[in-house]
Structures are given as structure tokens and as C-alpha cells.
Scaffold this motif. Sequence first.
Motif, PDB file in Angstrom:
ATOM      1  N   ASN A 124      47.983  46.605 -25.867  1.00 19.12           N
ATOM      2  CA  ASN A 124      47.779  47.649 -24.877  1.00 19.12           C
ATOM      3  C   ASN A 124      46.706  47.204 -23.891  1.00 19.12           C
ATOM      4  O   ASN A 124      45.729  46.562 -24.271  1.00 19.12           O
ATOM      5  N   LEU A 125      46.886  47.570 -22.614  1.00 17.97           N
ATOM      6  CA  LEU A 125      45.884  47.333 -21.591  1.00 17.97           C
ATOM      7  C   LEU A 125      45.280  48.683 -21.214  1.00 17.97           C
ATOM      8  O   LEU A 125      45.982  49.576 -20.749  1.00 17.97           O
ATOM      9  N   ILE A 126      43.966  48.839 -21.466  1.00 12.16           N
ATOM     10  CA  ILE A 126      43.317  50.122 -21.224  1.00 12.16           C
ATOM     11  C   ILE A 126      42.206  49.946 -20.200  1.00 12.16           C
ATOM     12  O   ILE A 126      41.713  48.839 -19.970  1.00 12.16           O
ATOM     13  N   GLU A 157      38.304  41.339 -22.684  1.00 16.31           N
ATOM     14  CA  GLU A 157      38.292  41.425 -21.227  1.00 16.31           C
ATOM     15  C   GLU A 157      38.912  40.139 -20.676  1.00 16.31           C
ATOM     16  O   GLU A 157      39.015  39.139 -21.390  1.00 16.31           O
ATOM     17  N   TYR A 158      39.299  40.174 -19.399  1.00 15.32           N
ATOM     18  CA  TYR A 158      39.908  38.993 -18.788  1.00 15.32           C
ATOM     19  C   TYR A 158      39.230  38.732 -17.453  1.00 15.32           C
ATOM     20  O   TYR A 158      39.331  39.516 -16.514  1.00 15.32           O
ATOM     21  N   ASN A 159      38.492  37.623 -17.402  1.00 11.76           N
ATOM     22  CA  ASN A 159      37.860  37.166 -16.164  1.00 11.76           C
ATOM     23  C   ASN A 159      38.294  35.733 -15.887  1.00 11.76           C
ATOM     24  O   ASN A 159      37.485  34.823 -15.847  1.00 11.76           O
ATOM     25  N   GLY A 160      39.595  35.546 -15.763  1.00  8.30           N
ATOM     26  CA  GLY A 160      40.135  34.202 -15.631  1.00  8.30           C
ATOM     27  C   GLY A 160      40.414  33.567 -16.969  1.00  8.30           C
ATOM     28  O   GLY A 160      41.136  32.578 -17.063  1.00  8.30           O
ATOM     29  N   ALA A 161      39.836  34.119 -18.041  1.00  8.21           N
ATOM     30  CA  ALA A 161      40.070  33.691 -19.421  1.00  8.21           C
ATOM     31  C   ALA A 161      39.786  34.884 -20.320  1.00  8.21           C
ATOM     32  O   ALA A 161      38.999  35.770 -19.970  1.00  8.21           O
ATOM     33  N   SER A 213      34.936  41.407 -26.448  1.00  9.77           N
ATOM     34  CA  SER A 213      33.803  42.212 -26.012  1.00  9.77           C
ATOM     35  C   SER A 213      33.528  43.303 -27.030  1.00  9.77           C
ATOM     36  O   SER A 213      34.457  43.896 -27.587  1.00  9.77           O
ATOM     37  N   ASN A 214      32.251  43.582 -27.257  1.00 13.80           N
ATOM     38  CA  ASN A 214      31.851  44.681 -28.130  1.00 13.80           C
ATOM     39  C   ASN A 214      31.577  45.964 -27.363  1.00 13.80           C
ATOM     40  O   ASN A 214      31.286  46.994 -27.966  1.00 13.80           O
ATOM     41  N   SER A 215      31.649  45.885 -26.025  1.00 16.39           N
ATOM     42  CA  SER A 215      31.427  47.061 -25.193  1.00 16.39           C
ATOM     43  C   SER A 215      32.479  47.114 -24.090  1.00 16.39           C
ATOM     44  O   SER A 215      32.831  46.076 -23.513  1.00 16.39           O
ATOM     45  N   LEU A 216      32.972  48.319 -23.805  1.00 20.00           N
ATOM     46  CA  LEU A 216      33.907  48.530 -22.705  1.00 20.00           C
ATOM     47  C   LEU A 216      33.104  49.029 -21.513  1.00 20.00           C
ATOM     48  O   LEU A 216      32.395  50.035 -21.605  1.00 20.00           O
ATOM     49  N   LEU A 217      33.218  48.328 -20.385  1.00 19.79           N
ATOM     50  CA  LEU A 217      32.420  48.639 -19.205  1.00 19.79           C
ATOM     51  C   LEU A 217      33.258  49.351 -18.147  1.00 19.79           C
ATOM     52  O   LEU A 217      34.464  49.113 -18.042  1.00 19.79           O
ATOM     53  N   PRO A 218      32.628  50.204 -17.347  1.00 17.24           N
ATOM     54  CA  PRO A 218      33.363  50.885 -16.273  1.00 17.24           C
ATOM     55  C   PRO A 218      33.947  49.888 -15.273  1.00 17.24           C
ATOM     56  O   PRO A 218      33.345  48.850 -14.991  1.00 17.24           O
ATOM     57  N   GLY A 219      35.132  50.194 -14.774  1.00 14.70           N
ATOM     58  CA  GLY A 219      35.753  49.365 -13.749  1.00 14.70           C
ATOM     59  C   GLY A 219      36.464  48.141 -14.269  1.00 14.70           C
ATOM     60  O   GLY A 219      36.944  47.322 -13.472  1.00 14.70           O
ATOM     61  N   LYS A 220      36.550  47.966 -15.583  1.00 16.44           N
ATOM     62  CA  LYS A 220      37.227  46.804 -16.157  1.00 16.44           C
ATOM     63  C   LYS A 220      38.382  47.240 -17.044  1.00 16.44           C
ATOM     64  O   LYS A 220      38.392  48.352 -17.572  1.00 16.44           O
ATOM     65  N   GLY A 221      39.356  46.324 -17.199  1.00 17.85           N
ATOM     66  CA  GLY A 221      40.463  46.555 -18.114  1.00 17.85           C
ATOM     67  C   GLY A 221      40.291  45.729 -19.371  1.00 17.85           C
ATOM     68  O   GLY A 221      39.687  44.647 -19.348  1.00 17.85           O
TER      69      GLY A 221
END
Length: 289
Positions: free
Chosen positions: A12-14, A40-44, A48-56
Motif C-alpha cells: 500500500n502507498l499511504i 519512503e522513496y527518495n530515488g531509493a 523509516s520509523n516516522s511518517l512525515l507530512p508531505g511524504k508518501g
Amino acid sequence: SQVQINLSSGWNLIGGLNSIIPTGSIITNPPNIISSMFFEYNGAYNPSNSLLPGKGYWVKATQNGTMTIVSTSKSSTDVANNILPFEYQLTFMNSKAITRLFLTKDIYDFSVYELPPLPPLYLLDARFEGNTFVTNSNGENIIELKSIEFPVRLSIFSEVDQPLLFEIYSNGKVTETFGRSGDEILFNEPVDLIKVKKVTIPEQFIVYQNYPNPFNPKTYIRFNLPTSSDVKLKIFDSQGRIVEDILLKDLVSGLHTIEYNASKLSSGIYIYRIEAGSYAASKKMILMK
């Protein structure tokens, strides 16, 4: 505040969050249906242990359900702190992205470390065979490396004083190189796969018989080094004259393999001699053209 997100069986992508969410605070219904880490995906891909605003973020569920998240302002610790006890951290990077793999011990169920599917437009992707970013350090492991550009730099960090042997397969050729904590390996071109395993440090200096023997014109010479050292490979003809003298600098302790090309020599019996500090040994080889 609480937010509820629907999950489907599989990946799933959230996203769409408005505050920091530690992944440990997430509750699912039915319970315990999340079977992976959050990526998370930033080119790779990177966990992550934390979900940040504005990211999938990618996450895998064992069945359909929901996840409930509670807003907070605190972030979790680095993911590497939760992969213990890891023995080796392998960091791959190009000019656009960075990703890490881990070799660990005493862990045999790696399903929680499964990576999401390879994206269609990747910048950098490294994963072990089986699509995980963590695997057991015992035995031989296969790394699949893909990059939109080269060179790719591999940096090694280790908790143990034991080198790794990398067998790099590229364009039908195999290159062997050793790596310890603090070492870097540069990949200048695409690779088919990389095999990696721990190397037992030998207790004595040994020079093995070259293979193949007889040969034409290439052969491989293997030897064990009990300590790190500069090494000389000397080739003598049947009259005892030196026909080649090769210096190999700063070789680490362990098993080494040298590819020797005798295309400039004529057929005959030759002696190869390995000198490393106070150690030296010689063996015969036969060149047949």
C-alpha cells in the motif's frame, strides 16, 4: 487527532498526513496485519520509523483492514538502531540517491525486512536476493544492484573485524575484491549481480597451485595472507631469470586471487613466487600455446 486509513492485502502507498507519526504508535484492525517496515522513496527505498507530512510511504499488509494513526510531534530513532545486532552496513550511493543494506546475525525470519517492488523509474536500488534489505551474515548472499547512473559507491561499516569478499559479475567477467569497515568499492559500470560473504582470516601463509594448469594465456593464482601486507608476484623462466615482477600494495589479510596473463610469454615451464613481508613460497606452472 486520529486518522484512519484503509489497507489492502499486499503493498500500500499511504500519505496525506499533517503531522509526524511514529510508526510504533500505529494501530491496525484486524491487529498485527502490517508485515513490513514503512518505506519512503527518495530515488531509493529506505525504511523509516516516522511518517512525515508531505511524504508518501509504502507498507505491506497481510489482509484487508485499517490502520489508525495518532498525531504527535515526536519522531522515532534511526532505523539502524532497530536492526540489531547487525555486523555489516553496506551503503550504496550515486549522485542522486542513497540506500543501505545490512548483514546481521541471529535473525532468520527476514520477511519484515522485505522491500517494495522495484519502481519503474528507479534512481538507485540495492536489495538482497529475496527482495530484502537485511539478511543473515552467515553463508553467501547475492546483492542485486540497479542504478540510473554510474559510478556507484559502496561504503562498508562493520561491527566485527572480519573482511567481506565481494564477487562482482559484470559483462561476463568476475572480479573479486575484499572490504573491511571503512573501505569503499567503486562500481564504474552496471553489474549483473554481486555475491558477498564473510572471509575467515587464515592463520598461516599459503600459496595454492594455479588454475587452470597447464593454461593459455590466463591463469589464476590464489594465496592466503595471515596479516595485511604489500605483496610481490614474481615470475621466473626455467633458467631462473625474472620475466615479470608485479607489486600489489596494501592487501588485507584473507584469501586473494590474482589473474595472471602470460600472453607475452612463450610456451614453457615457469615458476611463480609470492612474497609478503617475511613470507615467501613458489610453485611451478605450465604455459602451453
